[in-house]
Design an enzyme around this catalytic site. Structure first.
Site, mmCIF file in Angstrom:
data_model
loop_
_atom_site.group_PDB
_atom_site.id
_atom_site.type_symbol
_atom_site.label_atom_id
_atom_site.label_comp_id
_atom_site.label_asym_id
_atom_site.label_seq_id
_atom_site.Cartn_x
_atom_site.Cartn_y
_atom_site.Cartn_z
ATOM 1 C CE LYS A 31 -3.864 2.068 2.614
ATOM 2 N NZ LYS A 31 -4.790 1.864 3.755
ATOM 3 C CB SER A 53 -8.107 3.626 2.930
ATOM 4 O OG SER A 53 -7.252 3.055 3.911
ATOM 5 C CB SER A 78 -8.385 0.712 5.862
ATOM 6 O OG SER A 78 -9.157 1.879 5.990
#
Length: 489
Positions: free
Chosen positions: A78, A153, A177
């Site tokens: 990420k 997210s 997330s």
């Protein structure tokens, strides 16, 4: 061996160790998969194709190393985690040109274990969002239906794993997330106990809530990655100095769910839960019962208050963490400012998106002298009550089980104009972060109406990821596989 990207991480790792597959072959197969799928899902912000191939060739030349559990395995990360020499933007324009010179602790652990980092995944800006539509660069699309969101997210990470672009990805979980996008994309996501994994090198959103964890296609794969990234780091004062369990051994030691008490909180199964999610999750509970588990009722009475408490605490911490992005020290700088105040205002207005600005303003408001007691102090009190709720529940059960999301993946753009409705999508995940406890999301089926993945979450006691993984592994093996994502067939 063809279509390597369809293998589990454990399978490709073993094939690499036996030299049935070269590391370069694994990388090239994933890069070919990225070339085919990326135009349809937009899961990546930065691709390290040439560097990854060079690293794979170097590993092949040296030969397999049994001491490195991820030797030659292609993974992604990420974009909230710093990667030396590779851009790290946290999905924000204000960090568009930021190239860190150091690796985050978790990234460092991946490299030391022999993993090859293919690229950085798209995300909601500064991890603020539930759909990856808040990225400053592009929205990510769900591999099961490219007209729908992947969750957020960590939506880019979930989409990459589900699409077969990599064998694992690292995500971050501040309020769900990791677990929510894993649920919406049909993969496995583990949110560790707060302090289990060092946050060094993580671009902070809510410092008392953020935690880094693996996203994979199987529970076994999550256990392998978790064993790599967990551990003490003196550079993070909140990182626990305690031994890391042998998660693989924990999986091997459990063959059924006899003696396991699974708590079911009524608060997770009431109003707002879609019928197709409820049906799939209850079928998973029935499977757990058939495997020998005992299902017991538990109560988490402050679940309804977790949304307000979370957004007060997280926004307050975000307003402090993001104060550093002012156009002076690093990050986007407004062109030709009239004075210092103009530099501050324009740099932040131009560099930060609407949702980030909204949460900064909320956080600044609740921390102001006139409203601190009315909001932040009360939210902190609710947070303590939520932790007490979990402690009381675990007095009568070993794990808690419930849906991850009240609905399956929704159409792109459906909730972007209604932030409050978007916030409600995290109602079942927020309380766990406020309590600092671990949670595992695993796919349990496809919705009867939408045909989209449904996930269930197992919640555990502090630092008891081993139980979550072992229970989740047994349960997931008893459930029918989802198959390949329909949107990419």
């Amino acid at each position: 061996m063809s279509a390597l990207h369809t293998l589990s991480l454990a399978a490709i790792r073993d094939a690499l160790a036996r030299r049935e597959v070269r590391a370069e072959d694994a990388v090239l197969d994933c890069l070919a998969r990225i070339e085919t799928t990326e135009p349809r899902i937009d899961a990546l912000l930065h691709l390290r194709a040439e560097a990854a191939i060079e690293e794979a060739r170097a590993l092949d030349a040296a030969g397999p190393d049994a001491s490195r559990p991820l030797w030659g395995v292609p993974v992604t990360v990420k974009d909230a985690l710093t990667t030396a020499g590779t851009p790290t933007t946290a999905g924000s324009r204000i960090l568009e040109d930021f190239v860190p010179f150091y690796d985050a602790f978790a990234v460092q652990r991946l490299r030391e274990a022999g993993a090859i980092i293919l690229g950085k995944n798209n995300m909601d800006e500064f991890a603020m969002g539930s759909s990856t539509e808040n990225s400053a660069y592009k929205p990510t699309r769900n591999p099961w239906d490219t007209a729908r969101v992947p969750g957020g997210s960590s939506g880019g990470s979930a989409a990459s794993v589900a699409a077969g672009q990599c064998f694992a990805s690292l995500g971050t979980d501040t309020g769900g997330s990791i677990r929510q996008p894993a649920s919406l994309c049909g993969c496995v996501g583990l949110k560790p106990t707060y302090g289990r994994v060092s946050r060094y090198g993580l671009i902070a959103y809510g410092s008392s809530l953020d935690q880094i964890g693996p996203m994979t296609r199987t529970v076994e794969d999550a256990a392998i990655v978790m064993g790599v990234i967990a551990g003490h780091d003196k550079r993070d004062s909140t990182c626990a100095d305690r031994p890391v369990e042998d998660f693989a051994a924990a999986l091997a030691s459990r063959h059924d769910l006899a003696g396991v008490r699974i708590g079911v909180p009524a608060e997770f199964w009431g109003e707002g839960l879609s019928p197709e999610v409820a049906t799939s999750c209850r079928a998973a509970l029935d499977a757990a019962r058939d495997l020998g588990a005992t299902i017991v009722d538990v109560a988490l009475p402050h679940t309804p208050q977790s949304i307000a408490a979370y957004y007060i605490v997280a926004s307050a911490e975000a307003s402090s963490n993001l104060a550093r992005y002012d156009g002076v020290r690093y990050g986007k700088r407004a062109h030709a400012p009239e004075d210092l105040m103009d530099l501050y205002v324009r740099s932040r207005s131009e560099g930060l998106g609407d949702e980030v600005q909204r949460r900064i303003m909320l956080g600044t408001y609740v921390l102001s002298s006139g409203y601190y007691d009315a909001y932040y102090r009360k939210a902190a009190q609710v947070r303590r009550r939520i932790l007490e709720d979990y402690r009381n529940a675990f007095a009568t059960c070993d794990v808690i089980c419930g849906p991850v999301s009240p609905v399956t993946a929704w159409p792109l753009g459906a909730l972007t104009a209604d932030p409050l409705q978007m916030y409600l999508m995290d109602v079942f995940t927020l309380s766990l972060n406020l309590a600092g406890l671990p949670g595992l999301s695993l796919p349990v089926g496809l919705g009867t109406e939408s045909g989209m993945p449904v996930g269930i979450q197992l919640l555990g006691r502090s630092f008891d990821e081993a139980t979550l993984l072992s229970v989740g592994n047994v349960l997931s093996r008893a459930l029918p596989p989802l198959g390949s994502p329909a949107g990419l067939r």
